[in-house]
Design a protein around this motif. Structure first.
Motif, PDB file in Angstrom:
ATOM      1  N   HIS A 156      -7.816 -43.875  22.832  1.00  0.00           N
ATOM      2  CA  HIS A 156      -8.303 -42.610  23.372  1.00  0.00           C
ATOM      3  C   HIS A 156      -9.411 -42.105  22.473  1.00  0.00           C
ATOM      4  N   VAL A 157     -10.189 -41.165  22.962  1.00  0.00           N
ATOM      5  CA  VAL A 157     -11.263 -40.558  22.184  1.00  0.00           C
ATOM      6  C   VAL A 157     -10.973 -39.075  22.072  1.00  0.00           C
ATOM      7  N   ALA A 158     -10.922 -38.576  20.829  1.00  0.00           N
ATOM      8  CA  ALA A 158     -10.719 -37.151  20.598  1.00  0.00           C
ATOM      9  C   ALA A 158     -11.961 -36.600  19.919  1.00  0.00           C
ATOM     10  N   VAL A 159     -12.490 -35.508  20.421  1.00  0.00           N
ATOM     11  CA  VAL A 159     -13.665 -34.868  19.838  1.00  0.00           C
ATOM     12  C   VAL A 159     -13.195 -33.657  19.054  1.00  0.00           C
ATOM     13  N   ILE A 160     -13.431 -33.647  17.728  1.00  0.00           N
ATOM     14  CA  ILE A 160     -13.002 -32.560  16.858  1.00  0.00           C
ATOM     15  C   ILE A 160     -14.179 -31.616  16.667  1.00  0.00           C
ATOM     16  N   ARG A 161     -14.096 -30.451  17.288  1.00  0.00           N
ATOM     17  CA  ARG A 161     -15.167 -29.462  17.173  1.00  0.00           C
ATOM     18  C   ARG A 161     -14.733 -28.214  16.408  1.00  0.00           C
ATOM     19  N   GLY A 162     -13.518 -28.224  15.879  1.00  0.00           N
ATOM     20  CA  GLY A 162     -13.077 -27.090  15.100  1.00  0.00           C
ATOM     21  C   GLY A 162     -12.028 -26.256  15.779  1.00  0.00           C
ATOM     22  N   GLU A 163     -11.861 -26.446  17.110  1.00  0.00           N
ATOM     23  CA  GLU A 163     -10.834 -25.671  17.775  1.00  0.00           C
ATOM     24  C   GLU A 163      -9.469 -26.274  17.484  1.00  0.00           C
ATOM     25  N   PRO A 164      -8.379 -25.463  17.450  1.00  0.00           N
ATOM     26  CA  PRO A 164      -7.048 -26.013  17.167  1.00  0.00           C
ATOM     27  C   PRO A 164      -6.583 -26.926  18.281  1.00  0.00           C
TER      28      PRO A 164
ATOM     29  N   ALA B 192      -6.458 -34.848  10.235  1.00  0.00           N
ATOM     30  CA  ALA B 192      -5.372 -35.450   9.453  1.00  0.00           C
ATOM     31  C   ALA B 192      -4.049 -35.346  10.200  1.00  0.00           C
ATOM     32  N   GLN B 193      -3.813 -34.209  10.845  1.00  0.00           N
ATOM     33  CA  GLN B 193      -2.586 -34.039  11.634  1.00  0.00           C
ATOM     34  C   GLN B 193      -2.550 -35.010  12.804  1.00  0.00           C
ATOM     35  N   LYS B 194      -3.678 -35.183  13.463  1.00  0.00           N
ATOM     36  CA  LYS B 194      -3.729 -36.098  14.605  1.00  0.00           C
ATOM     37  C   LYS B 194      -3.452 -37.536  14.164  1.00  0.00           C
ATOM     38  N   LEU B 195      -4.025 -37.926  13.026  1.00  0.00           N
ATOM     39  CA  LEU B 195      -3.809 -39.284  12.542  1.00  0.00           C
ATOM     40  C   LEU B 195      -2.350 -39.518  12.184  1.00  0.00           C
TER      41      LEU B 195
ATOM     42  N   GLN C 181      -5.905 -35.777   1.821  1.00  0.00           N
ATOM     43  CA  GLN C 181      -4.896 -35.123   2.663  1.00  0.00           C
ATOM     44  C   GLN C 181      -3.878 -36.103   3.229  1.00  0.00           C
ATOM     45  N   THR C 182      -4.259 -37.350   3.424  1.00  0.00           N
ATOM     46  CA  THR C 182      -3.356 -38.321   4.045  1.00  0.00           C
ATOM     47  C   THR C 182      -2.764 -39.309   3.042  1.00  0.00           C
ATOM     48  N   GLY C 183      -3.127 -39.183   1.754  1.00  0.00           N
ATOM     49  CA  GLY C 183      -2.569 -40.085   0.746  1.00  0.00           C
ATOM     50  C   GLY C 183      -3.093 -41.491   0.867  1.00  0.00           C
ATOM     51  N   ALA C 184      -4.414 -41.647   0.820  1.00  0.00           N
ATOM     52  CA  ALA C 184      -5.046 -42.956   1.000  1.00  0.00           C
ATOM     53  C   ALA C 184      -6.062 -43.200  -0.107  1.00  0.00           C
ATOM     54  N   ILE C 185      -6.470 -44.454  -0.234  1.00  0.00           N
ATOM     55  CA  ILE C 185      -7.504 -44.832  -1.192  1.00  0.00           C
ATOM     56  C   ILE C 185      -8.857 -44.821  -0.493  1.00  0.00           C
ATOM     57  N   HIS C 186      -9.814 -44.142  -1.094  1.00  0.00           N
ATOM     58  CA  HIS C 186     -11.155 -43.979  -0.538  1.00  0.00           C
ATOM     59  C   HIS C 186     -12.074 -45.069  -1.086  1.00  0.00           C
ATOM     60  N   LEU C 187     -12.606 -45.905  -0.184  1.00  0.00           N
ATOM     61  CA  LEU C 187     -13.583 -46.926  -0.546  1.00  0.00           C
ATOM     62  C   LEU C 187     -14.940 -46.513   0.005  1.00  0.00           C
ATOM     63  N   ARG C 188     -15.913 -46.374  -0.865  1.00  0.00           N
ATOM     64  CA  ARG C 188     -17.235 -45.900  -0.451  1.00  0.00           C
ATOM     65  C   ARG C 188     -18.266 -46.997  -0.627  1.00  0.00           C
TER      66      ARG C 188
ATOM     67  N   ASP D  99     -20.518 -25.202   8.151  1.00  0.00           N
ATOM     68  CA  ASP D  99     -20.471 -25.193   6.690  1.00  0.00           C
ATOM     69  C   ASP D  99     -19.242 -25.962   6.197  1.00  0.00           C
ATOM     70  N   LEU D 100     -19.022 -25.946   4.886  1.00  0.00           N
ATOM     71  CA  LEU D 100     -17.929 -26.716   4.296  1.00  0.00           C
ATOM     72  C   LEU D 100     -16.570 -26.187   4.723  1.00  0.00           C
ATOM     73  N   VAL D 101     -16.434 -24.890   4.839  1.00  0.00           N
ATOM     74  CA  VAL D 101     -15.159 -24.308   5.281  1.00  0.00           C
ATOM     75  C   VAL D 101     -14.822 -24.783   6.691  1.00  0.00           C
ATOM     76  N   ASP D 102     -15.829 -24.778   7.565  1.00  0.00           N
ATOM     77  CA  ASP D 102     -15.636 -25.260   8.930  1.00  0.00           C
ATOM     78  C   ASP D 102     -15.245 -26.737   8.936  1.00  0.00           C
ATOM     79  N   LEU D 103     -15.909 -27.530   8.077  1.00  0.00           N
ATOM     80  CA  LEU D 103     -15.616 -28.962   8.029  1.00  0.00           C
ATOM     81  C   LEU D 103     -14.194 -29.208   7.532  1.00  0.00           C
ATOM     82  N   GLN D 104     -13.760 -28.469   6.516  1.00  0.00           N
ATOM     83  CA  GLN D 104     -12.410 -28.662   5.984  1.00  0.00           C
ATOM     84  C   GLN D 104     -11.348 -28.347   7.030  1.00  0.00           C
ATOM     85  N   ALA D 105     -11.611 -27.331   7.860  1.00  0.00           N
ATOM     86  CA  ALA D 105     -10.674 -27.010   8.935  1.00  0.00           C
ATOM     87  C   ALA D 105     -10.589 -28.160   9.938  1.00  0.00           C
ATOM     88  N   LYS D 106     -11.726 -28.745  10.266  1.00  0.00           N
ATOM     89  CA  LYS D 106     -11.741 -29.869  11.205  1.00  0.00           C
ATOM     90  C   LYS D 106     -11.029 -31.085  10.618  1.00  0.00           C
ATOM     91  N   ILE D 107     -11.211 -31.313   9.327  1.00  0.00           N
ATOM     92  CA  ILE D 107     -10.535 -32.446   8.685  1.00  0.00           C
ATOM     93  C   ILE D 107      -9.026 -32.232   8.702  1.00  0.00           C
TER      94      ILE D 107
END
Length: 532
Positions: free
Chosen positions: A524-532, A509-512, A354-361, A497-505
């Motif tokens: 700052h610390v932001a807690v992402i629980r799924g709410e907009p 992504a917008q916050k980043l 979503q952010t156009g980055a390279i994923h290193l695992r 579930d996965l749908v909930d997780l994708q919404a949080k991501i």
């Protein structure tokens, strides 16, 4: 053979196939260089008797040669679809495919498939899924890894900048472009792209010296990729000019990457790149991705001017020529942390897309360092998880992150990061590189993490070797973040579930993106629980 004789032969072949057993309804398709007759389960492809600035099909011998070349090249990626080259004998008005006698033409016989499975159709109709792109990434990686390097004496004389420059000159001279008054824009983009290729000259030369050039596909746009019988297959490799397919594999990949962007599927474009480099480990070539994507978009913009799309089709591609040629945004370093089973790899993969980055695992790079297959499980006495192996793995993640950031690419690093010094080294790296920095902490109830680990073990389709015992150890020894340490910390609660997780991501992504330009000292610390 003249074009009139070719048309008469086509009509004769239609009559021949129309009465053949199991042929069914016969259809004909034309491109500017080929005629394809669809009959029953097969497609018969003929080269048109043309000579153009970029190809020569003017003689029967040349048409046979390029039919055989097309068969050879496509047997590498699509042996299920490409069958054989057959002679056409008899008379022009009464031809026979595969008969005896002196050939009057040659046809390439292919297995017929539905255009509904072609990626271009899937993308246009909103049916192109992440799983399809993952299949393409694996297909291309396996294809490129199997190709032998080209000897230095057989490398093409012209490079991609020269091909791009020729296309830009043709664009500038086209009457539609002149009529729209964008000649100055074309000139400015030409200069930008020339400077970009010049800056990358040493890297491109190094790739040639390191025998990275291969005889690739050469024409990997979405119209030449199909999902057939559950598999993703690249077809219609470029047969008429060896120089255009003897290229860096990253150049090959860049065509599909660019076309996904034009189709407004940028997240899938980055998912393709990450799936590909996960398999190949070719991080060194990613600095060339943008330049090659600009070159590919330039060629497609030129072709659009010649097609019925005209200036509208040109504009779709030209917008991306400009974007790929322009200076990129500031590269960002993001750590995605969490215990095994917290979903950090899923978060990192989707966030990178979503952010156009390279994923290193870390799971992948650890095994790559030790030459272990990603799906192989360590046996007793394995060196994979010693303190030394962990130190080497985090060192490798830092080296790759440094290289990619220096190349202007954002990075998402996916690892447990149990120790504070491991995180601290990455934060210091971002500071040295003057890159925005973020840390994502994935948090999940222990029962859910254990359940996910158990489910993953049953499927046995992931590089992670985590077990419930390893999770318990991680929970026991993990060092917390000191208060006020990170520049920007986000806690993502992954308990749905996965749908909930994708919404949080998506929210994350917008916050980043909003924080990209904040001063590095902000915290700052932001807690992402799924709410907009």
């Amino acid at each position: 053979m003249s074009s009139q004789i070719h048309e008469a032969l086509t009509a004769g072949l239609i009559r021949f196939l129309d009465v053949s057993p199991h042929a069914g309804k016969v259809r004909v398709m034309h491109t500017h260089i080929s005629t394809v007759i669809l009959a029953g389960a097969y497609a018969y492809k003929m080269k048109k008797p043309v000579r153009l600035p970029f190809l020569d099909f003017s003689s029967l011998a040349l048409r046979r040669h390029f039919c055989e070349e097309e068969l050879r090249l496509n047997k590498r990626t699509a042996p299920q679809l490409y069958l054989d080259v057959l002679p056409v004998t008899g008379a022009v008005d009464m031809p026979i495919i595969g008969g005896g006698g002196e050939p009057i033409e040659w046809v390439l016989r292919m297995r017929r498939f539905s255009t509904r499975g072609v990626f271009k159709s899937l993308a246009r109709e909103g049916r192109l899924l992440p799983g399809h792109v993952d299949g393409l990434a694996a297909h291309l990686a396996a294809f490129h890894l199997a190709l032998p390097p080209l000897a230095s004496e057989s490398l093409p004389d012209k490079d991609s900048w020269q091909w791009a420059a020729e296309s830009l000159d043709e664009i500038a001279a086209h009457e539609l472009v002149r009529a729209c008054g964008i000649a100055n824009d074309v000139a400015a983009v030409r200069l930008q792209l020339q400077q970009l290729f010049h800056r990358l000259g040493d890297r491109r030369a190094h790739r040639r010296e390191q025998a990275r050039i291969r005889e690739c596909h050469g024409d990997l746009h979405l119209g030449n990729i199909v999902r057939w019988q559950g598999k993703v297959i690249a077809f219609d490799a470029l047969e008429f000019d060896r120089d255009l397919r003897c290229i860096d594999p990253i150049n090959d990949l860049a065509f599909a990457f660019m076309d996904l962007h034009v189709a407004r599927l940028s997240a899938l474009a980055w998912r393709l790149v990450n799936g590909y480099v996960e398999q190949t480990g070719d991080f060194n070539g990613l600095c060339l991705l943008g330049a090659y994507a600009a070159y590919r978009a330039t060629v497609r913009a030129k072709v659009a001017l010649l097609d019925s799309d005209g200036i509208e089709g040109f504009n779709r591609y030209w917008a991306w020529v400009r974007q790929f040629a322009a200076a990129p945004q500031a590269a960002r370093l993001t750590l995605v942390t969490g215990l095994s089973g917290s979903g950090k790899s899923t978060v990192a993969r989707e966030l990178a897309a979503q952010t156009g980055a390279i994923h290193l695992r870390s799971d992948i790079e650890r095994k790559r360092l030790y030459g272990v297959d990603f799906m192989q499980r360590p046996g007793p006495g394995s060196l994979l998880y010693t303190d030394e192996a962990t130190h080497r793995t985090y060192g490798r993640l830092g080296e790759l992150s440094s290289q990619l950031l220096a190349d202007g690419l954002s990075v998402v690093v996916d690892a447990v990061f149990l120790r504070h010094d491991e995180r601290e080294r990455m934060r210091e790296l971002a500071a040295r590189m003057k890159a925005p920095f973020a840390l994502i902490e994935c948090v999940t109830p222990m029962a859910q993490m254990n359940a996910r680990i158990a489910a993953r073990a049953c499927k046995n389709d992931d590089a992670s070797d985590a077990t419930p015992e390893i999770l318990a150890m991680q929970h026991r020894v993990a060092q917390p973040l000191p208060p006020g340490w990170v520049n920007s910390r986000h806690v993502l609660v992954n308990d749905g579930d996965l749908v909930d997780l994708q919404a949080k991501i998506g929210v994350l992504a917008q916050k980043l993106d909003q924080e990209r330009d904040l001063p590095l000292k902000s915290c700052h610390v932001a807690v992402i629980r799924g709410e907009p």
